[in-house]
Structure formats: structure tokens, C-alpha cells
Design an enzyme around this catalytic site. Sequence first.
Site, PDB file in Angstrom:
ATOM      1  N   LEU A  85       0.926  -1.160   0.010  1.00  0.00           N
ATOM      2  CA  LEU A  85       0.033  -0.081  -0.012  1.00  0.00           C
ATOM      3  C   LEU A  85       0.897   0.979  -0.120  1.00  0.00           C
ATOM      4  O   LEU A  85       1.808   1.184   0.692  1.00  0.00           O
ATOM      5  CB  LEU A  85      -0.872  -0.061   1.246  1.00  0.00           C
ATOM      6  CG  LEU A  85      -1.949  -1.169   1.470  1.00  0.00           C
ATOM      7  CD1 LEU A  85      -2.530  -0.981   2.589  1.00  0.00           C
ATOM      8  CD2 LEU A  85      -2.947  -1.236   0.117  1.00  0.00           C
ATOM      9  N   ASP A  86       0.516   2.350  -0.787  1.00  0.00           N
ATOM     10  CA  ASP A  86       1.156   3.667  -0.712  1.00  0.00           C
ATOM     11  C   ASP A  86       1.325   4.102   0.829  1.00  0.00           C
ATOM     12  O   ASP A  86       0.491   3.682   1.391  1.00  0.00           O
ATOM     13  CB  ASP A  86       0.692   4.570  -1.355  1.00  0.00           C
ATOM     14  CG  ASP A  86       0.394   4.186  -3.128  1.00  0.00           C
ATOM     15  OD1 ASP A  86       1.297   3.498  -3.490  1.00  0.00           O
ATOM     16  OD2 ASP A  86      -0.544   4.658  -3.804  1.00  0.00           O
ATOM     17  N   LYS A  87       2.254   4.898   0.928  1.00  0.00           N
ATOM     18  CA  LYS A  87       2.778   5.342   2.430  1.00  0.00           C
ATOM     19  C   LYS A  87       1.422   5.992   3.086  1.00  0.00           C
ATOM     20  O   LYS A  87       1.314   5.654   4.285  1.00  0.00           O
ATOM     21  CB  LYS A  87       3.866   6.287   2.121  1.00  0.00           C
ATOM     22  CG  LYS A  87       4.023   7.155   3.440  1.00  0.00           C
ATOM     23  CD  LYS A  87       5.143   8.229   3.339  1.00  0.00           C
ATOM     24  CE  LYS A  87       5.529   8.821   4.684  1.00  0.00           C
ATOM     25  NZ  LYS A  87       6.232  10.019   4.449  1.00  0.00           N
TER      26      LYS A  87
ATOM     27  N   ARG B 204      -5.308   5.772  -7.765  1.00  0.00           N
ATOM     28  CA  ARG B 204      -4.973   7.086  -7.888  1.00  0.00           C
ATOM     29  C   ARG B 204      -4.783   7.611  -9.337  1.00  0.00           C
ATOM     30  O   ARG B 204      -5.463   8.614  -9.611  1.00  0.00           O
ATOM     31  CB  ARG B 204      -3.872   7.371  -7.227  1.00  0.00           C
ATOM     32  CG  ARG B 204      -3.841   7.091  -5.646  1.00  0.00           C
ATOM     33  CD  ARG B 204      -2.540   6.992  -5.059  1.00  0.00           C
ATOM     34  NE  ARG B 204      -1.943   8.312  -4.746  1.00  0.00           N
ATOM     35  CZ  ARG B 204      -0.620   8.675  -4.502  1.00  0.00           C
ATOM     36  NH1 ARG B 204      -0.076   7.482  -3.908  1.00  0.00           N
ATOM     37  NH2 ARG B 204      -0.194   9.656  -4.521  1.00  0.00           N
TER      38      ARG B 204
END
Length: 324
Positions: A138-140, A237
Amino acid sequence: MSEQIEHKETVPESCLGKRLDQALAEMFPEYSRSRIKEWILAGHVSVNGAVISKAREKVLGGEAVIIKAVVEAEQRFEAQDIPLNVVYEDDDLLVINKPADLVVHPGAGNPDGTILNALLHRYPDIAVVPRAGIVHRLDKDTTGLMVVAKNIAAQTYLVDALQHREITREYEAIASGQMTGGGTVDEPIGRHATKRTHMAVTISGRPSVTHFRVMEKFRLHTRLRLRLETGRTHQIRVHMAHIQHPLVGDPLYGGRPRPPKNATPELLSELRGFKRQALHAAMLSLYHPTTGELMTWHADVPEDMVKLTDTLRDDSNENQEVEY
């Protein structure tokens, strides 16, 4: 600490003309291409019964490949005592509810302080599993559920399940603009041509499919439920920005806040202060690598997204036109 591994697979026809190390890296994504190249050079890989020691050897597709190697414990990364919110755990896997502002894997700008460092501290034996068992990232600043394998067999199974779209992942998000209905974005994603930290929809990218449905409409925003069919970097995104509905707060793809006309002061403050993409991995479902049981987990939407949703709802109610 080390573990003996053995893999037997057939090279897919889609690898026609590719280097052996490149083809194997695609077939076995749980191992890095550099590690696979080391195995080839060391004579640990055979193709159609013959040991191949040249990584640049080309494949045609259809070859029988056998890898017999020893996986050494990963010593490059430091074990660190970092709290993890573990929502499920057994001998084969664990499921984590990741908070915002926590990187999954060390990389440029984040040499430590990651989930991988935390896993090495909490589960020392996981050091022999590639990437400390991390199956997907998962992105930060994306919150929510992610699965980690605790042994090589479980990781091999889960990576394969992910490739064959047998792991279901659903997300909650808040997008800019009022969307009329759900749909699917089926557009390839690859590295941006000029911005190396960005991804983009590009004809040379990898196939990427995102399904979405509208959960709630506000005056100039929409709450969404999304399901990933593929798992590319920044997929949701990029896809939402591509259809002109970027996620609120997205620092790479979102642009400036887009408040509706006559927005309440509370909403203006929320939009300006929301500094991460409004994206949360809310549901994870998979078949257990050992028992075959279908297992599903849910994670509540975090407080910052709940507050943003409530503020959007209040703004819509306050500005609702009165019919006479």
C-alpha cells in the site's frame, strides 16, 4: 538462517524472446531479478533438463524450468521495534491494518522505519522469506488491510493467487467531482515519461483494471467503493485522475482542493488540511494457503476520512436548495 526452495514451472508464451532472468522474474515475482540472476550464474536453474548459466539466454515459451536454490536470510535490513496493528495471524499468514504515514518496504528516502523492519523484529524467522513475506504493498499514506506471508510456501501461493486475480481487495475513497454512476477503468499503467516518481496511463503500460461504484454523492465530491482486478503501483490514484476524478488530498495526482461554491468554512478547512490521498483498503478476501478456506477481513474507515465525509455531508445539507 536459510531455506531450501524448489520451483517447477513452464515458461509462458508471453515471454517469447525475453532474457531468461527477465522471464523468471516475471514468473516468480516474489524474488528479485538480481537474486534470480545470481541463481542462474550459480547453476541453480535448468531449462528443459539442461543447466543454463547465462542470464541473457533467450526463451521461446513452453520450456520446462526448474529452480533449486537456497534462500538466505535477508541481512540488509534492520529489525526495528515498530508497532503493527495485526488483525489476524496464524502459522502461514498475518493481516495488518496499516496506518497512514507508514512505508511498507525500505527504499529511496526511507531506508528504515517501515513495515518490513517491523516484521523482521516481530518475526525473526520471516527473514528467509523474500521481502519478509510482503505480498503486495500500500502507498505510504494509503490506510487499510494488507496480507503478509510467514513462510515461503505461503508467499508463493499468495503471489500466485494475486497474479491470477484470486485475492479480492476493495477500497473506500473520496474523489473530486460529482460522479453519476459506477463503472470500470480499463487502461494500461506504466512509468510516467518525464516524472519518474509518477505513474501514468500509457499505451506501453501493463494491463490495469479498476471497478468502482458510487456510495454517496456530495455537491462536488463522491464517496466511492473500488475493487482492484489488477494491482499496479498507484493504480486507483492514476485511474481516477485519468477520468478527471482525482482523489481528495492526492499529492501527486490530485491538484489543488476543489471546494464547491459557497462551501461551509468547515469544509474549506477540511479540504485544505487533508494532506494525503483519501484512500483506504477496507476489505481483503482470499483462500487460505493451507486450509483452502475462504477468509475475509474488514477494516473500518479511519477517522480522518470519516470526518471529511461528515463535513461533505453537512455542507450538502446546508446548501440544499429549498423547493417551494
